[in-house]
Design an enzyme around this catalytic site. Structure first.
Site, PDB file in Angstrom:
ATOM      1  N   LEU A   8       0.848  -1.200   0.000  1.00  0.00           N
ATOM      2  CA  LEU A   8       0.000   0.000   0.000  1.00  0.00           C
ATOM      3  C   LEU A   8       0.881   1.247   0.000  1.00  0.00           C
ATOM      4  O   LEU A   8       1.720   1.410   0.892  1.00  0.00           O
ATOM      5  CB  LEU A   8      -0.917   0.011   1.231  1.00  0.00           C
ATOM      6  CG  LEU A   8      -1.750  -1.246   1.489  1.00  0.00           C
ATOM      7  CD1 LEU A   8      -2.744  -0.992   2.624  1.00  0.00           C
ATOM      8  CD2 LEU A   8      -2.471  -1.717   0.233  1.00  0.00           C
ATOM      9  N   ARG A  15       3.562  15.215   5.841  1.00  0.00           N
ATOM     10  CA  ARG A  15       4.563  15.670   6.811  1.00  0.00           C
ATOM     11  C   ARG A  15       5.997  15.613   6.306  1.00  0.00           C
ATOM     12  O   ARG A  15       6.910  16.114   6.957  1.00  0.00           O
ATOM     13  CB  ARG A  15       4.420  14.867   8.108  1.00  0.00           C
ATOM     14  CG  ARG A  15       3.243  15.342   8.948  1.00  0.00           C
ATOM     15  CD  ARG A  15       3.264  14.725  10.308  1.00  0.00           C
ATOM     16  NE  ARG A  15       2.764  13.350  10.284  1.00  0.00           N
ATOM     17  CZ  ARG A  15       3.127  12.411  11.144  1.00  0.00           C
ATOM     18  NH1 ARG A  15       4.030  12.678  12.073  1.00  0.00           N
ATOM     19  NH2 ARG A  15       2.624  11.194  11.072  1.00  0.00           N
TER      20      ARG A  15
END
Ligand code: UD1
Ligand code: MG
Length: 452
Positions: A8, A15
């Site tokens: 995934l 961030r």
């Protein structure tokens, strides 16, 4: 049981504050994604599927460069890990075996850990990789019943105060038979605190069907996911610590291991000695018994048995250093072969060159390989002696046992055994130096006198 990995990697990685998709940031010289793909390859995965979303094109291109066989599926909108897995349903429809779900931003999980999960599948329908978190924070909690069987994974946002006390956390890695995985994923809803489809819900769904889930526990360091530059640096430190320990264990001496930096694919033989402050970029192999002295920078090169490199040497891609060859301080070698026992001990650039066995490259020798447009090759024969400060203007060759005089600019081939000298005649005048200096001193004295 055949294994497929499902990676995934659709999430954004806000961030990181980066234009580069998160999974393409490098750890030990390779994209995070490559580490995960290599772990899958190491356990012999038959199929590999990657879910991309943010930066889809760049991530897919990199993935295909690493493994042309990988299947890429796109998750246009990120609606959760369960939704991400759902996107791979068609890609894995024909697959009969276990699927291991991995995250593209979690690069330190060891192949041995995944193998332990596979092994645990003989006892459970689904196996989750968990870890005891020092600080469980926002990780999903692994809830176990009195008998040690898994009840559920509860996301921190949805957990009760009692559940938040649990320190056993979900790494995100899950192993389940493909058919069961997709059956359960179809039942996942998004009625939770995030409004997302949680892959982790399959544990409770499986239990409701009377199926069993188990947990394999690994070290927290393995499950380190990367969300920020600080975490990337921390993962680099963890990788280096692990790689250094493995090298020491395998019979490599390092005077100051904490100052040696290794790449994801560095291969170093037994009894190699590495001094302090050595940097290995990608694709470096070092054979048994070679010595890398302090402050060397190496990438894309091969160092053969008994060679001595450094201190302060730079080996660039395509540098092939033969057995017992010596490369000394401030020598740069690129796309060049240094034959057995050849020596380039001081201050040289050897680029696009073949240097014969036992040749001696004098201090300050430069191969002038670039004419401003094209690169050209220099050939130096066996036992040739290249005098200090020779410029070899490529394409050019120096034959076996040939000698070039110090300071020569060699533009034409030097035959075997010949001596080539290219410099003007020395002129020597007896006593002239002293006379000349005396005159200069007299001029200076006169000048000082007139100024005062
Ligand atoms: C997830 C787990 C949590 C676990 C934690 C470990 C779920 C619901 N939660 O939470 O139990 O403790 O990982 O780090 O699974 N991704 C997609 N598409 C999406 C959402 C995510 O591809 O729609 C990818 C991300 O790029 C990332 C991975 O899945 O690689 C995990 O997603 P993330 O949002 O970090 O999940 P967490 O909330 O951390
Ligand atoms: Mg996460």
């Amino acid at each position: 049981m055949p294994i497929a990995t499902l990676i995934l990697a659709a999430g954004q990685g806000t961030r990181m504050k980066s234009d580069l998709p998160k999974v393409l940031h490098r750890l030990a010289g390779a994209p995070l994604l490559q580490h995960v793909m290599q772990t899958g390859a190491a356990i012999g995965a038959r199929r590999s599927v990657l879910v991309v979303g943010h930066g889809a094109q760049a991530v897919a291109d990199t993935a295909r460069d690493i493994d042309p066989e990988i299947t890429i599926v796109e998750q246009a909108e990120q609606k959760g890990t369960g939704h991400a897995v759902e996107q791979s349903r068609a890609a894995l429809a024909e697959f009969e075996g276990d699927v291991i779900v991995l995250y593209g931003d979690t690069p330190l999980i060891r192949p041995e850990t995944l193998s332990a999960m596979q092994e645990a599948r003989s006892r459970h329908d689904i196996v989750v990789l968990g870890f005891e978190a020092a600080n469980p924070g926002r990780y999903g909690r692994v809830i176990v019943d009195g008998t040690g069987a898994l009840e559920a994974i509860v996301e921190a946002k949805d957990a009760t105060p009692e559940e938040l006390q649990v320190r056993l956390c979900n790494s995100g890695v899950i192993c389940a038979p493909a058919a069961l995985l997709f059956e359960l994923v179809a039942e996942i809803g998004n009625d939770n605190a995030s409004g997302e489809y949680y892959l982790t819900d399959i544990i409770a769904l499986a239990r409701a069907r009377g199926l069993s889930s188990g947990v394999v526990i690994c070290d927290e360091a393995e499950t380190m996911g990367i969300n920020s530059r600080a975490e990337l640096a921390a993962a680099e430190a963890a990788f280096q610590a692990r790689a250094r320990a493995e090298l020491l264990e395998s019979g490599v001496t390092m005077t100051a291991p904490e100052t040696v930096f290794l790449a994801h694919d560095t291969v170093i033989g037994r009894d190699v000695v590495i001094g302090p402050n050595v940097f290995f970029g990608p694709e470096v192999t070092v054979e048994t018994g070679a010595e890398i002295r302090a402050f060397c920078h190496l990438e894309g090169c091969h160092i053969s048995q008994g060679a001595i490199i450094g201190p302060f040497a730079r080996l660039r891609p395509g540098a092939e250093i033969g057995n017992d060859a010596h490369v000394g301080n401030f020598v740069e070698i690129k796309n060049a072969i240094l034959g057995e026992g050849a020596k380039a001990n001081h201050l040289s650039y050897i680029g696009d060159a073949d240097v014969g066995d036992a040749a001696n490259i004098g201090a300050g020798t430069i191969t002038c390989n670039y004419d401003g447009v094209m690169k050209h090759r220099t050939k130096i024969g066996k036992r040739a002696f290249v005098g200090s400060n020779t410029a070899l203007v490529a394409p050019v060759s120096v034959g076996d046992e040939a000698v070039t005089g110090s300071g020569s600019v060699i533009t034409r081939d030097v035959p075997d055994g010949a001596l080539a000298l290219e410099r003007s005649q020395q002129v020597t005048r007896e006593g002239l130096a002293r006379k000349h200096m005396a005159r200069l001193r007299a001029i200076k004295a006169k000048k000082l006198k007139t100024e005062n």
